[in-house]
Design a protein around this motif. Structure first.
Motif, mmCIF file in Angstrom:
data_model
loop_
_atom_site.group_PDB
_atom_site.id
_atom_site.type_symbol
_atom_site.label_atom_id
_atom_site.label_comp_id
_atom_site.label_asym_id
_atom_site.label_seq_id
_atom_site.Cartn_x
_atom_site.Cartn_y
_atom_site.Cartn_z
ATOM 1 N N ARG A 25 -10.920 15.082 -7.280
ATOM 2 C CA ARG A 25 -10.158 13.836 -7.311
ATOM 3 C C ARG A 25 -8.945 13.958 -6.402
ATOM 4 O O ARG A 25 -8.306 15.001 -6.340
ATOM 5 N N GLN A 26 -8.655 12.885 -5.711
ATOM 6 C CA GLN A 26 -7.506 12.823 -4.822
ATOM 7 C C GLN A 26 -6.557 11.772 -5.362
ATOM 8 O O GLN A 26 -6.957 10.644 -5.637
ATOM 9 N N VAL A 27 -5.294 12.149 -5.533
ATOM 10 C CA VAL A 27 -4.322 11.272 -6.175
ATOM 11 C C VAL A 27 -3.939 10.105 -5.275
ATOM 12 O O VAL A 27 -3.704 10.272 -4.080
ATOM 13 N N HIS A 28 -3.882 8.922 -5.859
ATOM 14 C CA HIS A 28 -3.403 7.724 -5.163
ATOM 15 C C HIS A 28 -1.878 7.694 -5.239
ATOM 16 O O HIS A 28 -1.295 7.885 -6.300
ATOM 17 N N ARG A 29 -1.226 7.439 -4.099
ATOM 18 C CA ARG A 29 0.236 7.328 -4.089
ATOM 19 C C ARG A 29 0.638 6.080 -3.306
ATOM 20 O O ARG A 29 0.162 5.849 -2.196
ATOM 21 N N ASP A 30 1.513 5.285 -3.884
ATOM 22 C CA ASP A 30 2.118 4.152 -3.184
ATOM 23 C C ASP A 30 3.508 4.573 -2.718
ATOM 24 O O ASP A 30 4.251 5.212 -3.462
ATOM 25 N N PHE A 31 3.862 4.195 -1.502
ATOM 26 C CA PHE A 31 5.177 4.571 -0.974
ATOM 27 C C PHE A 31 5.591 3.594 0.107
ATOM 28 O O PHE A 31 4.805 2.751 0.551
ATOM 29 N N MET A 32 6.840 3.691 0.518
ATOM 30 C CA MET A 32 7.338 2.914 1.645
ATOM 31 C C MET A 32 7.291 3.796 2.889
ATOM 32 O O MET A 32 7.848 4.900 2.899
ATOM 33 N N ASP A 33 6.602 3.314 3.916
ATOM 34 C CA ASP A 33 6.526 4.074 5.156
ATOM 35 C C ASP A 33 7.602 3.593 6.119
ATOM 36 O O ASP A 33 8.078 2.454 6.040
ATOM 37 N N PHE A 34 7.967 4.466 7.044
ATOM 38 C CA PHE A 34 8.936 4.137 8.077
ATOM 39 C C PHE A 34 8.203 3.442 9.223
ATOM 40 O O PHE A 34 7.182 3.938 9.714
ATOM 41 N N VAL A 35 8.705 2.305 9.657
ATOM 42 C CA VAL A 35 8.095 1.544 10.743
ATOM 43 C C VAL A 35 9.034 1.605 11.942
ATOM 44 O O VAL A 35 10.164 1.110 11.889
ATOM 45 N N VAL A 36 8.566 2.234 13.009
ATOM 46 C CA VAL A 36 9.372 2.424 14.220
ATOM 47 C C VAL A 36 8.747 1.613 15.351
ATOM 48 O O VAL A 36 7.567 1.790 15.678
ATOM 49 N N ASP A 37 9.532 0.719 15.903
ATOM 50 C CA ASP A 37 9.040 -0.184 16.958
ATOM 51 C C ASP A 37 7.788 -0.927 16.505
ATOM 52 O O ASP A 37 6.824 -1.105 17.265
ATOM 53 N N GLY A 38 7.811 -1.367 15.246
ATOM 54 C CA GLY A 38 6.720 -2.188 14.728
ATOM 55 C C GLY A 38 5.469 -1.447 14.335
ATOM 56 O O GLY A 38 4.477 -2.070 13.943
ATOM 57 N N ARG A 39 5.484 -0.110 14.405
ATOM 58 C CA ARG A 39 4.285 0.683 14.115
ATOM 59 C C ARG A 39 4.620 1.760 13.098
ATOM 60 O O ARG A 39 5.662 2.423 13.200
#
Length: 339
Positions: A25-39
């Protein structure tokens, strides 16, 4: 130091969990990612299975501490002014490997530089650096505004799924599998009496195969009256890993430009896959024989560049109803055979 200005933002992201072909099993994680120059910054680091320190399952005090560190309102957690940008999604232990960078003020600007993979207190930029990633110079006001929004309740919501059907057999097994990888799952036979405030806590609704069209329409009506937009999942087959993958796909509400896996189809023993950014992809097939036994086969596991790819699924895939799951660390797609 000199560096061209880059835009900075945050966007909801997920580390895809699931029941893998080998039973792990692989754990599901929700997080906020960093978006640099729209990507998403994570897209610049191919084959990296990691999450940012801004995960939704962190206690509020811990999340606040992480945000204040990135705002440079507290000391850096690692020597040399280094901060963890991405860490292990299973345990967050530095020994598993993390992507770190120096974060510093330069006047009113904020600069991220010297990205490296780090497993202990020492960093060897020549051996473990990420050449070509950074340095990034952000306008201080934009940078601080994005991070401070998290302190006002702007973090990504945790994933929850409402399963419609009897509390036995299929729905119960699916709920157990989802909970085991970190996705909240509740089972009801009828959502009519569920308060609107509770309905707002769900990101997806999965229907059991015994639920009729009238009951499904009633569930959709309950969510519409509550003003809640969710994804609806109709199970392709009573195969738990396949159903988990369908739910994971439904929970990913990111636009195509922020996905590594963009599109997946299957026909005539071949999968066609569109990849949005270079990443490692695993393809697994599932089929049931006439005795309802499940046959699982890993057909591909390797790096794919951005673009469209055709992958053979094997000779049996042309003779039986074969479902395909494409998986990266950041997303899952499911395809039923073309009819």
């Amino acid at each position: 130091m000199s560096a061209e200005y880059a835009t900075f933002g945050l966007a909801p992201a997920m580390r895809a969990g699931g029941v893998l072909a080998d039973g792990d099993r692989q754990v599901h994680r929700d997080f906020m990612d960093f978006v640099v120059d729209g990507r998403p910054l994570l897209f610049r680091l191919p084959d990296l299975d990691a999450v940012s320190p801004l995960a939704s399952d962190l206690p509020p005090a811990v999340l606040t501490a992480q945000v204040r560190a990135l705002l440079l309102e507290s000391g850096a957690p690692l020597a040399g002014g280094r901060h963890i940008i991405y860490g292990c999604p299973e345990c967050a232990d530095l020994a598993c490997g993390a992507v770190t960078a120096v974060i510093e003020n330069d006047g009113d600007d904020v600069v991220w530089r010297d990205f490296a993979r780090q497993i202990d207190e020492r960093v060897d930029l020549e051996l473990n650096g990420y050449p070509g990633t950074g340095p990034f110079r952000f306008h201080g006001e934009e940078y601080r505004r994005a991070l401070r929004a998290l302190l006002d309740g702007g973090a990504a919501a945790r994933s929850r799924v409402l399963l419609i059907g009897p509390r036995v057999a299929g729905p119960a097994r699916l709920a157990a599998a989802l909970r085991a990888i970190g996705i909240g799952a509740d089972i009801v036979q009828d959502a009519t009496d569920v308060p609107a405030d509770e309905l707002r806590g769900y990101g997806a609704v999965a229907f059991g195969d015994t639920v009729g069209e009238r009951e499904r329409a009633g569930v959709r009506d309950s969510f519409e009256r509550a003003g809640v937009e969710v994804a609806y999942v109709d199970g392709l087959a009573p195969v738990v890993p396949l159903l988990v993958a369908q739910v994971e796909q439904a929970l990913d509400r990111n636009p195509p430009q922020r996905r590594r896996l963009v599109r997946l189809t299957a026909a005539d023993g071949t999968a066609e896959l569109e990849v949005g950014a270079t990443c490692r992809v695993a393809l697994t097939t599932y089929r049931q024989d006439r005795l309802h036994r499940v046959h699982t086969r890993e057909v591909f596991d390797g790096m794919l560049a951005a673009g469209r790819h055709r992958i053979a699924l094997g000779p049996r895939a042309t003779k039986a109803e074969t479902y395909v799951v494409a998986r990266t660390s950041a997303g899952v797609l499911v395809a039923a055979p073309a009819r």
